[in-house]
Design a protein around this motif. Sequence first.
Motif, mmCIF file in Angstrom:
data_model
loop_
_atom_site.group_PDB
_atom_site.id
_atom_site.type_symbol
_atom_site.label_atom_id
_atom_site.label_comp_id
_atom_site.label_asym_id
_atom_site.label_seq_id
_atom_site.Cartn_x
_atom_site.Cartn_y
_atom_site.Cartn_z
ATOM 1 N N ARG A 136 47.023 28.652 52.070
ATOM 2 C CA ARG A 136 47.036 27.306 51.485
ATOM 3 C C ARG A 136 45.913 27.151 50.471
ATOM 4 O O ARG A 136 46.064 26.461 49.455
ATOM 5 C CB ARG A 136 46.925 26.248 52.583
ATOM 6 N N GLU A 137 44.779 27.781 50.747
ATOM 7 C CA GLU A 137 43.611 27.645 49.876
ATOM 8 C C GLU A 137 43.863 28.225 48.487
ATOM 9 O O GLU A 137 43.363 27.700 47.482
ATOM 10 C CB GLU A 137 42.409 28.332 50.529
ATOM 11 N N GLY A 138 44.635 29.309 48.421
ATOM 12 C CA GLY A 138 44.973 29.887 47.114
ATOM 13 C C GLY A 138 45.841 28.959 46.299
ATOM 14 O O GLY A 138 45.686 28.839 45.076
ATOM 15 N N GLU A 139 46.763 28.281 46.963
ATOM 16 C CA GLU A 139 47.618 27.322 46.266
ATOM 17 C C GLU A 139 46.810 26.103 45.841
ATOM 18 O O GLU A 139 47.090 25.497 44.795
ATOM 19 C CB GLU A 139 48.800 26.921 47.147
ATOM 20 N N ASP A 140 45.792 25.746 46.645
ATOM 21 C CA ASP A 140 44.891 24.660 46.247
ATOM 22 C C ASP A 140 44.198 25.001 44.933
ATOM 23 O O ASP A 140 44.070 24.149 44.037
ATOM 24 C CB ASP A 140 43.826 24.418 47.325
ATOM 25 N N ILE A 141 43.737 26.235 44.811
ATOM 26 C CA ILE A 141 43.061 26.654 43.581
ATOM 27 C C ILE A 141 44.014 26.559 42.388
ATOM 28 O O ILE A 141 43.623 26.115 41.297
ATOM 29 C CB ILE A 141 42.494 28.080 43.726
ATOM 30 N N TYR A 142 45.243 26.955 42.594
ATOM 31 C CA TYR A 142 46.238 26.830 41.531
ATOM 32 C C TYR A 142 46.375 25.387 41.074
ATOM 33 O O TYR A 142 46.427 25.103 39.865
ATOM 34 C CB TYR A 142 47.578 27.366 42.035
ATOM 35 N N VAL A 171 41.600 35.310 44.906
ATOM 36 C CA VAL A 171 42.519 36.439 44.756
ATOM 37 C C VAL A 171 43.940 36.021 45.123
ATOM 38 O O VAL A 171 44.904 36.344 44.412
ATOM 39 C CB VAL A 171 42.055 37.628 45.629
ATOM 40 N N THR A 172 44.085 35.272 46.215
ATOM 41 C CA THR A 172 45.420 34.832 46.633
ATOM 42 C C THR A 172 46.069 33.937 45.584
ATOM 43 O O THR A 172 47.291 33.959 45.396
ATOM 44 C CB THR A 172 45.351 34.086 47.973
ATOM 45 N N SER A 173 45.266 33.150 44.881
ATOM 46 C CA SER A 173 45.823 32.250 43.870
ATOM 47 C C SER A 173 46.515 33.000 42.747
ATOM 48 O O SER A 173 47.343 32.431 42.024
ATOM 49 C CB SER A 173 44.722 31.346 43.291
ATOM 50 N N MET A 174 46.206 34.287 42.597
ATOM 51 C CA MET A 174 46.799 35.068 41.513
ATOM 52 C C MET A 174 48.322 35.193 41.653
ATOM 53 O O MET A 174 49.022 35.428 40.669
ATOM 54 C CB MET A 174 46.161 36.457 41.444
ATOM 55 N N LYS A 175 48.836 35.034 42.860
ATOM 56 C CA LYS A 175 50.288 35.122 43.052
ATOM 57 C C LYS A 175 51.005 33.988 42.336
ATOM 58 O O LYS A 175 52.197 34.085 42.033
ATOM 59 C CB LYS A 175 50.628 35.106 44.537
ATOM 60 N N SER A 233 48.636 39.721 46.769
ATOM 61 C CA SER A 233 48.860 38.837 45.614
ATOM 62 C C SER A 233 48.516 39.507 44.290
ATOM 63 O O SER A 233 48.612 38.873 43.236
ATOM 64 C CB SER A 233 48.011 37.568 45.769
ATOM 65 N N LEU A 234 48.126 40.768 44.346
ATOM 66 C CA LEU A 234 47.592 41.424 43.149
ATOM 67 C C LEU A 234 48.551 42.382 42.459
ATOM 68 O O LEU A 234 48.251 42.893 41.382
ATOM 69 C CB LEU A 234 46.307 42.187 43.518
#
Length: 300
Positions: A136-142, A171-175, A233-234
Amino acid sequence: MNKKLRKLLIIIAATVPLLTFALMLWLASFVMTGKRQTLDEAMQWQSEHYDTSFYENLEKTNYTVESFDGYELHVQFLKNPTPTDKYILLSHGYTDNRMGSLKYVPMYLELGYNCIIYDLRGHGENEPTFTTYGIREGEDIYELVKDTRSRYSDISQLGLHGESLGAASTVTSMKYHPEVDFAVADCGFSDIDNVLRGAYKKYHVPVFLVDLADIGARIRYGYALKSMRPIDSLDDNEVPILFIHGAEDSFILPKNSEDMAARTKGRSEVHFITGAGHAISILTDAESYKTYVKDFLGSL
């Protein structure tokens, strides 16, 4: 078999599954809802380890951003005293809050960036909730990147910087292919499973408890610990990433950064800070840290 023994066996047979189930739920809660610091507690730690006086003199703007699921994130904009159209979004580590990102702010101010710090979900001034170690945190960054792009119309360059959980979330937000020009990932993990297993071994705790925690996480929170893998996600990421890791980090091993640097489709660099443990690389050797970041940004 006498009646007393039979009764005892029945009680044991009924109790063990219940205790195991309770243990799974408790382990999941322990892993995903650790005690968070208050803003004051985090600021006190920062002030004890380096000079934070610069923060008081900065022009600040507080606001909130609604994320993909309606969750509100508390954000603070730190304006560079020297006018600039470059911006950096900084993400802190687990149990910390936006005050934990301050250690990187002087470097980015010097490099000519406005700084945006915020509380990851479940941290700081945000509503309490569990951590999903990047999902969820990666999507928050997006969502924060999209908000930043719409909120500040003068952006010529926008980057991300994350520490530990913040690095994993970056890093996860890169997806989601955020519209950013670069990312710096400091002591992030490639997957949370290897971190937990390493920690359990280090403290002589049975490693199979990680598997029980994983089942408990699926039941209690709807997320599997084994699915919390930023490295996945990379594969099609083309945002340049600078990986930095403390060479003496025994909590999240430096191999995590090496593996992610090798996995990303786009350009990457990885550097280790000699003598640095977890999440203190910039405090251990600020000059080397700044040089790595400055050279990386200068080569974009």
